[in-house]
Write a protein that holds these residues in place. Sequence first.
Motif, short mmCIF file in Angstrom:
data_model
loop_
_atom_site.label_atom_id
_atom_site.label_comp_id
_atom_site.label_asym_id
_atom_site.label_seq_id
_atom_site.Cartn_x
_atom_site.Cartn_y
_atom_site.Cartn_z
N ASN A 189 11.50 1.58 6.08
CA ASN A 189 11.33 1.97 4.58
C ASN A 189 10.30 0.97 3.99
N ALA A 190 9.46 1.78 2.87
CA ALA A 190 8.54 1.06 2.44
C ALA A 190 8.76 -0.11 1.58
N LEU A 191 10.24 -0.36 1.44
CA LEU A 191 10.36 -1.50 0.73
C LEU A 191 11.15 -2.56 1.59
N ASP A 192 11.18 -2.21 2.69
CA ASP A 192 11.84 -3.35 3.75
C ASP A 192 10.84 -4.40 4.16
N PHE A 193 10.98 -5.63 3.93
CA PHE A 193 9.89 -6.53 4.08
C PHE A 193 10.32 -7.37 5.20
N ILE A 194 11.41 -7.15 5.59
CA ILE A 194 11.94 -8.21 6.62
C ILE A 194 11.50 -7.84 7.88
N THR A 195 10.64 -9.02 8.60
CA THR A 195 10.03 -8.76 10.02
C THR A 195 10.88 -9.55 10.95
N THR A 196 11.62 -10.66 10.37
CA THR A 196 11.99 -11.52 11.30
C THR A 196 13.08 -11.17 12.49
N GLN A 197 13.76 -10.03 11.92
CA GLN A 197 14.99 -9.78 12.76
C GLN A 197 14.25 -8.97 13.86
N LYS A 198 13.32 -8.42 13.88
CA LYS A 198 12.55 -7.86 15.24
C LYS A 198 12.02 -9.12 16.10
N GLY A 199 11.54 -10.27 15.21
CA GLY A 199 11.21 -11.42 15.92
C GLY A 199 12.24 -12.21 16.93
N ASP A 200 13.61 -11.94 16.29
CA ASP A 200 14.57 -12.51 17.09
C ASP A 200 14.59 -11.73 18.40
N GLY A 201 14.42 -10.42 18.50
CA GLY A 201 14.50 -9.74 19.74
C GLY A 201 13.64 -10.15 20.66
N HIS A 202 12.10 -10.55 20.31
CA HIS A 202 11.27 -11.08 21.17
C HIS A 202 11.67 -12.12 21.63
N GLU A 203 12.30 -13.07 21.01
CA GLU A 203 12.53 -14.54 21.30
C GLU A 203 13.69 -14.46 22.53
N LYS A 204 14.46 -13.46 22.28
CA LYS A 204 15.44 -13.22 23.47
C LYS A 204 14.68 -12.77 24.71
N VAL A 205 13.86 -11.86 24.68
CA VAL A 205 13.07 -11.47 25.94
C VAL A 205 12.36 -12.51 26.43
N GLY B 101 -7.63 9.81 22.89
CA GLY B 101 -6.07 9.44 22.39
C GLY B 101 -6.31 8.71 21.14
N ASN B 102 -7.34 8.69 20.35
CA ASN B 102 -7.49 8.10 19.08
C ASN B 102 -6.81 8.97 18.08
N ILE B 103 -5.77 8.78 17.40
CA ILE B 103 -5.16 9.40 16.62
C ILE B 103 -5.15 8.81 15.16
N LEU B 104 -5.34 9.59 14.30
CA LEU B 104 -5.34 9.31 12.71
C LEU B 104 -4.16 9.75 12.11
N GLY B 105 -3.32 8.87 11.66
CA GLY B 105 -1.95 9.11 11.15
C GLY B 105 -2.07 9.25 9.67
N VAL B 106 -1.30 10.07 8.95
CA VAL B 106 -1.24 10.09 7.59
C VAL B 106 0.27 10.04 7.38
N ARG B 107 0.67 9.23 6.44
CA ARG B 107 2.13 8.82 6.21
C ARG B 107 2.36 9.09 4.70
N ILE B 108 3.35 10.00 4.43
CA ILE B 108 3.61 10.47 3.14
C ILE B 108 5.18 9.59 2.85
N ASP B 109 4.99 8.85 1.78
CA ASP B 109 6.67 8.14 1.41
C ASP B 109 7.04 9.01 0.24
N VAL B 110 8.07 9.69 0.19
CA VAL B 110 8.60 10.11 -0.98
C VAL B 110 9.64 9.41 -1.53
N HIS C 274 0.71 -1.16 0.07
CA HIS C 274 0.10 -0.19 -0.08
C HIS C 274 0.93 1.46 0.08
N ARG C 275 1.96 1.09 0.93
CA ARG C 275 2.67 2.43 0.99
C ARG C 275 3.56 2.61 -0.21
#
Lengths: 310, 505
Positions: free
Chosen positions: B315-331, A93-102, A71-72
């Motif tokens: 970044n809008a093209l950063d699809f990697i989620t698992t690195q954060k998952g690693d952090g949770h596992e450590k916790v 505290g409900n906030i609507l965020g608008v995100r703009i990717d350049v 989507h982004r």
Amino acid sequence: METIEQLDTDISDLHTRIATLRAHRANLSSILLSQPHLAARLQPGNQRDKPTETAQRLIKQQSARNLENIHRACAGVTAYKVQDPDPHAVNNGNILGVRIDVSIGGKFVETYHVLLAFQERESESDKVLRIHKHTIPPCIPLQQLANRWLPSSSKDVEDATHPEQDLVHFGRSLRKELVGWHMRVQAVEDLRKEAGLPDSRLKGDGQDTFGIESTAGILNAFVSDDDASSDAEEAEEEEDGIIRILDIESDAAVRQVTITWSDRRTAVININKDGTVEKAVCRTKGGGRDVARSRKAVGPLRGLVQRLMA
Amino acid sequence: MATAPDYKNIPHSHRLPVRHREVQRTFTKLSRQSLVSLVQQWLSKKNRDFCKPYLLSDRKHGEEEDDDELYEPAQSYEELQETYRELATRKGGRREVLDRMLDGDWRTGISMYQLATAEIQYLLDHPNALRWTAKRLTKIPNARSTITDMEVTNDSDHLPRFQAQTFMSNLARELTPLMKAHYLITRIKTSPMTILRVYIHDAPYSSEGSLAVDSNSTDSAKAVFFVWPNGSPFVYSSLATLTGQVVGDDGRHLRDIVQQAIPKAFSRPSARYQLTSTNFTTKSLDALLTYRGPGKSNAAAGGWSIFQDHSFSQNALDFITTQKGDGHEKVSAGKTAVNGGTKAGPGRPKRPLDEKESSEAKRRKEVVAGRFGTSAQSDDDQGLERFEVRVDDPFPSLDGSSTAQLDDNTSTLDAQASSRSRRGRPSLLDRTAEDLEEIGNGQDWVPNVRITFQGTHVFAGIRQLAEEGVVDGEKMPGWMTGEAGVTIGAVREGRMRTKEGVPGI
């Protein structure tokens, strides 16, 4: 026998290798998790053991991220919800965020946020959106855009007691401003590259070790009454025969660009938001106006250096 | 030596004697490295006219060579440059360089330009040396052009345009009839800002002789600093002098004149500007650049700071989620270790206790991270020293009878409060008639409560208190996280009161 230095380099080599392998693994795992129908295939019957649950959680996480990123990347302007942790926040505290990717040149360079809160309109029952927080730099006319598209009280718009709020138009025009600004910045960077100048974003990193360059240029040397003096410095610059551009600099909004040549010619250029040169004043080394060159400068920002050097 | 009064500025090349108080005060504070780099700046070709050293050729013919002369005058600029280059490479005391400068190479006097660059150098070396007030240049609404002001078109411009030359000549035109002054305006390479230094000389003469006269009053003078962050509508002004100097009314008055001239110098026909307060005062230039600067952070302070760095959105093209998952596992791994640890036996009896406490502390830390985001770190150099609030909320009533009692006392308390505030200087926090009217509309008792936080880094302190559990991180109002972005303000309904309009512009 290995020296300490050798061991150190070995260790740092191993560290970089670990880092690349980690990145590779993360990449592979997200590719694996993004496989279509993976969740369904991992669900044989209704046995609920821990590894399957973890896997399902990870798959859900990954697919949420994939959807969000698509989507982004495709829309450029996206909305999301956040919770303001302040216990006294308006509207719970409900906030609507608008995100703009350049994106510039095939890369997403920056993300901007505008966070909007719903607020009761005075003496009326309906609610209006109000900008609560944002990360828009001050060189973007956010206030004006908000007044135009998100008027919150009737005084912002004359002869309209119930001003309409148009979030879509607001997002669209704000994105236009932001992208235009980034493209102007990029265009000036390209001009600098064309003129053989170092990247201005790297300026001041290396050379400043001694502190001698900490003040860039005294801007008011002219205020002194004895200005018969400033001619001495340029004499030798001209002797090497090659005239080059000493500096191309712009203001923060990139609406005005100043070019300085080594033979004391200068050009000050006004730029429109869409990147066309609107007005230009070129001066010869004596300080007189160079009308022909000024006329030549008007046009698109790209190729400006070539037009002026010709 | 009194010459005729004139209408000139003080030029860069006018010199002050080396024993002048301003010269002594400025130069004795600088470090050896700063001194050497200043000299090298002065000796570069473009600055030589403003910084003439005492060379051998300056010695008048027939003048006796002084035997007890400590420093032999140099033959040429190049020799002098070489001397200082050598001093730069060698280790040694600050005094060595300072004496050489004041008693040797510049024994004939320090020019205004040199004094100004030295003070700016000190400011850059010590960014927390002065107290700054951030103001905003706002356009005075014009009846005819309101509609065009609000429009955003291809060539509209919403910020005041800063053109150094035009600005300087306008400013000089405003000020010269009132006082003599030396101006130095310079861009700083390392941070995005422009500094103007105005040296006020309260005399009708602009001659060198009148400058040298050391006036008796302690507050006559001297320098006022203004800083423009690039690409923003703000101006930081520092009317306070360097540490320990008491400023009397005369000095204050002269500075106010300079400050009032700033918006006038910015104004053009049909675009008039005024300086408005932004309720922000601090000593730290870094904090100013964060809260009132050119970047993304102005309206995203406190917990909202996660939106301006990239900790909230990847970044809008950063699809990697698992690195954060690693952090949770450590916790979670840490937590299981705690459970196993209780059975570990006599070897380490204390550790499980610590760990149990730390799970509570960990929860607090998470709450605090949510409230403060990445801001308010004690080592981020963005400390605010003083934060003042006035609470305009009605006193929380417990039951009907007690409020009635309290209502009786209100009048006397208010009278006390007003008499107390009349004694000192009027504070910005004093309630205006407008505020009082607004408060008076409600039936509840609204005591005049003011809270002042003071310290080296106020919000880092509050963050620490919340992490320790002294302050409840969840119930704490938002303004205590610094997200309001002001150093002085009034709180109503638990929120910092703000003006209409978009924050941070």
